[in-house]
Motif scaffolding. Sequence first.
Motif, mmCIF file in Angstrom:
data_model
loop_
_atom_site.group_PDB
_atom_site.id
_atom_site.type_symbol
_atom_site.label_atom_id
_atom_site.label_comp_id
_atom_site.label_asym_id
_atom_site.label_seq_id
_atom_site.Cartn_x
_atom_site.Cartn_y
_atom_site.Cartn_z
ATOM 1 N N UNK A 1 4.428 -7.578 3.216
ATOM 2 C CA UNK A 1 4.422 -9.018 3.458
ATOM 3 C C UNK A 1 3.026 -9.393 3.930
ATOM 4 N N UNK A 2 2.344 -10.278 3.168
ATOM 5 C CA UNK A 2 0.904 -10.535 3.355
ATOM 6 C C UNK A 2 0.142 -9.234 3.110
ATOM 7 N N UNK A 3 0.316 -8.715 1.899
ATOM 8 C CA UNK A 3 -0.190 -7.393 1.530
ATOM 9 C C UNK A 3 -1.691 -7.209 1.736
ATOM 10 N N UNK A 4 -2.553 -8.194 1.456
ATOM 11 C CA UNK A 4 -3.984 -7.931 1.652
ATOM 12 C C UNK A 4 -4.344 -7.458 3.047
ATOM 13 N N UNK A 5 -3.621 -7.943 4.060
ATOM 14 C CA UNK A 5 -3.922 -7.528 5.438
ATOM 15 C C UNK A 5 -3.620 -6.047 5.629
ATOM 16 N N UNK A 6 -2.408 -5.614 5.272
ATOM 17 C CA UNK A 6 -2.025 -4.215 5.468
ATOM 18 C C UNK A 6 -2.861 -3.284 4.605
ATOM 19 N N UNK A 7 -3.073 -3.664 3.334
ATOM 20 C CA UNK A 7 -3.844 -2.801 2.441
ATOM 21 C C UNK A 7 -5.293 -2.718 2.898
ATOM 22 N N UNK A 8 -5.818 -3.800 3.444
ATOM 23 C CA UNK A 8 -7.190 -3.759 3.949
ATOM 24 C C UNK A 8 -7.366 -2.721 5.043
ATOM 25 N N UNK A 9 -6.398 -2.626 5.980
ATOM 26 C CA UNK A 9 -6.480 -1.625 7.038
ATOM 27 C C UNK A 9 -6.363 -0.210 6.481
ATOM 28 N N UNK A 10 -5.436 -0.003 5.527
ATOM 29 C CA UNK A 10 -5.266 1.338 4.970
ATOM 30 C C UNK A 10 -6.509 1.782 4.196
#
Length: 606
Positions: free
Chosen positions: A124-133
């Motif tokens: 949910x709001x994938x760019x945020x989580x993927x950015x951290x990973x």
Amino acid sequence: MAQPPRLDGAPGYRQETLDSLLGPDGSAAPAAQALSDTVFVVLDLETTGGAPDGGGITEVGAVKVRGGRQLGTFGTLVNPGERLPPFITVLTGITDAMLAPAPRIEAVLPSLLEFLRDAVLVAHNAPYDVGFLKAACARHGYPWPRPHVLDTAALARRALTRDEVPNRKLATLARFFRSAVEPTHRALDDAKATVDVLHGLIERLGSFRVHTLGDAIEFAKAVTPTQRRKRHLAEGLPHVPGVYVFRAADDRALYVGTSKDIGTRVRSYFTAAEKRARISEMLAAATRVEAVECAHPLEAQVRELRLIAAHAPPYNRRSKHPDRVVWLKLTAEAYPRLSVVRQLADDDAAYLGPFSSRRTAELAAAGMYDAVPLRQCTLKLSPRTPTPACALAELGRCPAPCEHRISPQEYASRAASPFRTATHGDPGPVVDALLARIDTLSGRQRYEEAAVVRARLVALLRATVRMQRLDALTRLPELIAARRDQVGGWEIAVIRHGRLAAAATSPPRLHPRPTLDMARATAETVQPGPGPVPAATAEETERILAWLELTDTRLVDTSGDWVSPIRGAARFSTLLAKAEAAAPGKEWSVRPALTDRSDDARSHRL
């Protein structure tokens, strides 16, 4: 991922956009993969806050599902190596004491990446989580697997209206879809809630005719209502080279295009990548798409040109009017002159072209006037009766054939012959005269005037190079060529007088001769005509030339020699490129150009 440097010299990271999260090759997911058969890993991260380069991961939660069934879970706290901000503790309930014994992210990443392998990543709001990973992977030397990514927040923005949900927050959507787990700002709970939201959205997507993973990823992007409503037009089209025609309700051709893969190309018109206003207008009027399968891409390019010329589709910008060309004609009379004409005649006159506009033809004519003493008047002069001279004769710009100051023989030698030689043989004398004039004007710092002469040189030399290339090919009654395709077969083309008369593809592991003989036997009969493009448009012949000049194209048979003059216009290609690249109004160094052009003088026997 781009890594902009920070002020302290450490590598920086930025949050990714959705377009950068689409798949291993930057493309959408496989269009044929059904959502019910897709393995999803629904992920949620808790962090110390801020951007990926300013904070760390404190908790990871992930749930693997397929077809509505849970396949596994992954959850762990992560020691970020820094103290938690108080507001994060209040929001999540996670404390520094809880994180002290937890593993660091570099120890968690191998297991997490293995859990993600071969699955579609959902958040949910994938760019945020993927950015951290991605930042964590880059920081600790782990390659990012580049999974396809689906964002439930983006899907909800497209699939749900404001009347249904006031916002697209995870807690709001979880209540709307009656999730069994309430989001608590803890990673695993939020991931489980996102699973229920994902399943609810997938059910909703069926009403939008979205049933595959590729469709879902495209649906999540900012496509227009027209694109979403008309996307069924791309269904059932073949994945082969060819031409596609968008047609209106009255069967008018609206737009003609070509592609190596018709189905994939047409599908792209209904994605967020298509942002052209005229195409959006065209899609609104289109009711069906017609596919014309072709043997190989060259045939597709040629058929596209012919269809555009035949139907003049309103939404095509180029190649709509191939007949709207002009030529420079050196008239056949006692004192020849240059005239701009629209058609070639089967006469003794010399022609140069084709030009796409009258302005370009007049620019090339002005270059000839600068180089040789051709008369510029439009009178038909008599070799017996004199006519009063104009101002150009008094200024020394014309040898005044009207007053018989020059004989027809001398006029032909000094003025007419250089034009004929330049168009069909060596344009060197004309080019040298123009370069000398540019050199003189530049030496006097009259750069604007030099730029005008340079523009005339470019127009004249470009037309000469083009015509000699076209003429060399269109003289041949027949030429047969073949080129290896990507699967090991052969693309075969039968070309007659510069026109594609037949096209075929020989299958892999079979001798191409039977296919070639069949193509030759069934090829179109092409009759020669006047000029360098007697049987096809100049654009078609140029597409054929580009294909023939590919490094892996092989000439199989010709009915004559495919040659161009050894001292022809092609030897000035370097000079032409240099002149075209020069900025208008700027000084242009002519002397290096004079040296460079001699390097290209060579035989062009093919």
